[in-house]
Design an enzyme around this catalytic site. Structure first.
Site, mmCIF file in Angstrom:
data_model
loop_
_atom_site.group_PDB
_atom_site.id
_atom_site.type_symbol
_atom_site.label_atom_id
_atom_site.label_comp_id
_atom_site.label_asym_id
_atom_site.label_seq_id
_atom_site.Cartn_x
_atom_site.Cartn_y
_atom_site.Cartn_z
ATOM 1 N N ALA A 247 0.834 -1.207 0.000
ATOM 2 C CA ALA A 247 0.000 0.000 0.000
ATOM 3 C C ALA A 247 0.871 1.260 0.000
ATOM 4 O O ALA A 247 1.980 1.238 0.518
ATOM 5 C CB ALA A 247 -0.907 -0.020 1.224
ATOM 6 N N CYS A 361 12.582 4.618 -0.946
ATOM 7 C CA CYS A 361 12.563 6.015 -1.363
ATOM 8 C C CYS A 361 13.448 6.824 -0.409
ATOM 9 O O CYS A 361 13.014 7.782 0.226
ATOM 10 C CB CYS A 361 11.139 6.575 -1.395
#
Length: 429
Positions: A247, A361
Site C-alpha cells: 500500500a 525512497c
C-alpha cells in the site's frame, strides 16, 4: 504601502488568522512530536477548505526553508530565541509567507501579531519590522538542515546537495502512471503533459487531482516517476508476482496492468482499503493480504518478489520536507535493520531462477546500497541482475548494477524523488 506604515497599526485585522493558527499547530506537531505534515493536517479539518489549504501551504514553506528562516531571525535578536518558543515559530510563519508565498507585508503583520496575544507581541513586532525594513532576499536556494547536508555531501558530493537545495524550493510536478502506453501518449497530447517514460505523463501541479480529466475513468493513478521504476525491474514473463509492503498500491497497479498475477501484502488494513479503492477505480485486480511480512507464510514461492521497504523516506523531501527533521541517524539505522530482515524474508519466497527487487525512497546509502551489499554477502545464490530492458533511457545502473536516483537527475524537466532499487536474480537449481 511602505513597510514602516504597514507596521504602525496597533490593532491588526484578524482576517486569515485561523489558517495561520492551524499552521502553527501543524508545525508544533511535526517539529516537537515527530508527526508527518499530512498527519498533523488532520487536526485542521474544521477549517474551510481554502483555509486548510493555506495552512498546509504555509507550514510546508516553513519546513522547506527552516535553516534560512532561523538564520534571519537570529540576525535580528540580541539573544537567541529558543527553538520551540512561540515567538520563533510565529516569525518563521511570517517570513516563510513573504519568501515562499509572496504574501503582502501588511498581511504578514496583521496575521502574525494575534498569534502572540498575551505573549511576546512587542518582540515579534520588532523583529519582523527589522527584517522587513532590511529587505528579504529570496533569490538563493534554501539550505537543508546542516546534518543532512553533511551526510549527503559525504555520500554523493556537493553538486547533489546543491541540486537538492534547488529542488526543495519549488513544488514538484504531478506524475501520472497509466495502464497502457497508448493511453499515456494520448493523454499527454490532449492535456498538455509530457511523457518521460513509457506509461507516464507529467503535468504542471496546479489542479486538484479529482478534477483532472479521466480521474473517474480510472485510466491513471498518481505516482512519482521515480517510484514507478522498481516495478519496471520485474521481468515481463514473471506470471506470479508478490508485492510486499504494497500500500498505497502504485506498484501493485503497475504490475497488474502489465498482466502479472499480483499478491499484494501490507501490514495496515487501512492502507489496503485505500489500495482496494484504487484497484476498483482503475479496473485492475490483485489478491490483497493484510499481514506482517516478517511472520506471514504464503506456503509457496513466486516468479518475482518486489519489496518496497519501509524507510526514512528522505528521497521524498521535495514533497514532504519534514522527513529531513524526522530522519535522524537512529531512525535511519533502525530502518536499515528492519529492511535487512524483510529482504532476507522476501528471498525465501523467490523460486529458483526468479527475481527479487528491493527498493526504498531514501537517499541514505545505509538503507540502499549497504542493505543489498550485506544481503549479497550472506546469500550467495543471488546476484545483481542490472537494470533490464524496461528501464527508461535516463536511468543508468551504477558500477555495482544498482539503480540510484539522486537530486539533479532530470532537473530541467522537473526532477524526481530520490530512490534506490536493485534487481537480484536467484540462481536456478
Amino acid at each position: 504601502m511602505p513597510a514602516r506604515c504597514a507596521l504602525a497599526s496597533p490593532l491588526p485585522s484578524t482576517e486569515g488568522v485561523a489558517a495561520r493558527r492551524a499552521a502553527l499547530a501543524m508545525l508544533d506537531a511535526v517539529l516537537r512530536r515527530g508527526r508527518t505534515l499530512d498527519s498533523a493536517a488532520q487536526g485542521s479539518r474544521g477549517l474551510a477548505p481554502a483555509d486548510q489549504g493555506l495552512a498546509i501551504a504555509i507550514a510546508g514553506e516553513v519546513l522547506r526553508r527552516l535553516p534560512d528562516l532561523d538564520a534571519m531571525i537570529d540576525s535580528a535578536t540580541r539573544q537567541r530565541l529558543p527553538d520551540d518558543s512561540k515567538a520563533r515559530m510565529v516569525l518563521r510563519l511570517a517570513l516563510a509567507q513573504k519568501i515562499g508565498l509572496g504574501t503582502p507585508e501588511h498581511a504578514l503583520v496583521a496575521t502574525a501579531l494575534p498569534l502572540v496575544d498575551g505573549g511576546p507581541r512587542r518582540l515579534v513586532h520588532g523583529v519582523l519590522g527589522t527584517l522587513l525594513r532590511r529587505g528579504i532576499d529570496s533569490s538563493a536556494p534554501p539550505r537543508l538542515p546542516e546534518d543532512v547536508e553533511h551526510r549527503w555531501e559525504a555520500a554523493w558530493g556537493a553538486d547533489v546537495v546543491a541540486a537538492a537545495r534547488r529542488q526543495i524550493a519549488s513544488r514538484p510536478a504531478l506524475d501520472l502512471s497509466f495502464a497502457s502506453a497508448e493511453a499515456a501518449t494520448a493523454y499527454a497530447a490532449d492535456h498538455g503533459g509530457v511523457s518521460l517514460a513509457t506509461r507516464h505523463v507529467r503535468l504542471d501541479n496546479a489542479q486538484a487531482i479529482p478534477s483532472l480529466a479521466g480521474f473517474g475513468g480510472g485510466g491513471w493513478w498518481v505516482q512519482d516517476l521515480a517510484a514507478s521504476l522498481p516495478a519496471r525491474l520485474i521481468p515481463a514473463d514473471a506470471a506470479d508476482v508478490l508485492d510486499l509492503c504494497s500500500a498505497p498500491g502504485g506498484k501493485a497497479m503497475q504490475l497488474a496492468a502489465a498482466g502479472h498475477r499480483v499478491t499484494a501484502v501490507d501490514l495496515a488494513e487501512s492502507r489496503l482499503k485505500r489500495l482496494s479503492e484504487n484497484l476498483d477505480r482503475t479496473g485492475l485486480s490483485a489478491n490483497l493480504v493484510a499481514a506482517d511480512a516478517l511472520s506471514w507464510k504464503p506456503g509457496r514461492q513466486f516468479d518475482a518478489v518486489l519489496l518496497d521497504a519501509p524507510c526514512s523516506a528522505t528521497g521524498t523531501f521535495r514533497r514532504h520536507s519534514e522527513v529531513l527533521y524526522r530522519a535522524r541517524p537512529r531512525v535511519i539505522a533502525d530502518s536499515a535493520a528492519l529492511q535487512s530482515r524483510l529482504l532476507a524474508r522476501a528471498a525465501e519466497w523467490v523460486r529458483p531462477g526468479g527475481t527479487l527487487v528491493y527498493s526504498v525512497c531514501s537517499l541514505e546509502p545505509q538503507e540502499g546500497e549497504q542493505v543489498v551489499a550485506d544481503f549479497l554477502a550472506r546469500h550467495d545464490r543471488f546476484q545483481v541482475g542490472g537494470a533490464g530492458p524496461q528501464m527508461p533511457a535516463f536511468v543508468a545502473a551504477t558500477d555495482r548494477g544498482f539503480l540510484r536516483i539522486l537530486p539533479g537527475l532530470l532537473e530541467s524537466e522537473g526532477g524526481l524523488d530520490g530512490f534506490f532499487a536493485a534487481r537480484l536474480v536467484r540462481a536456478a537449481d
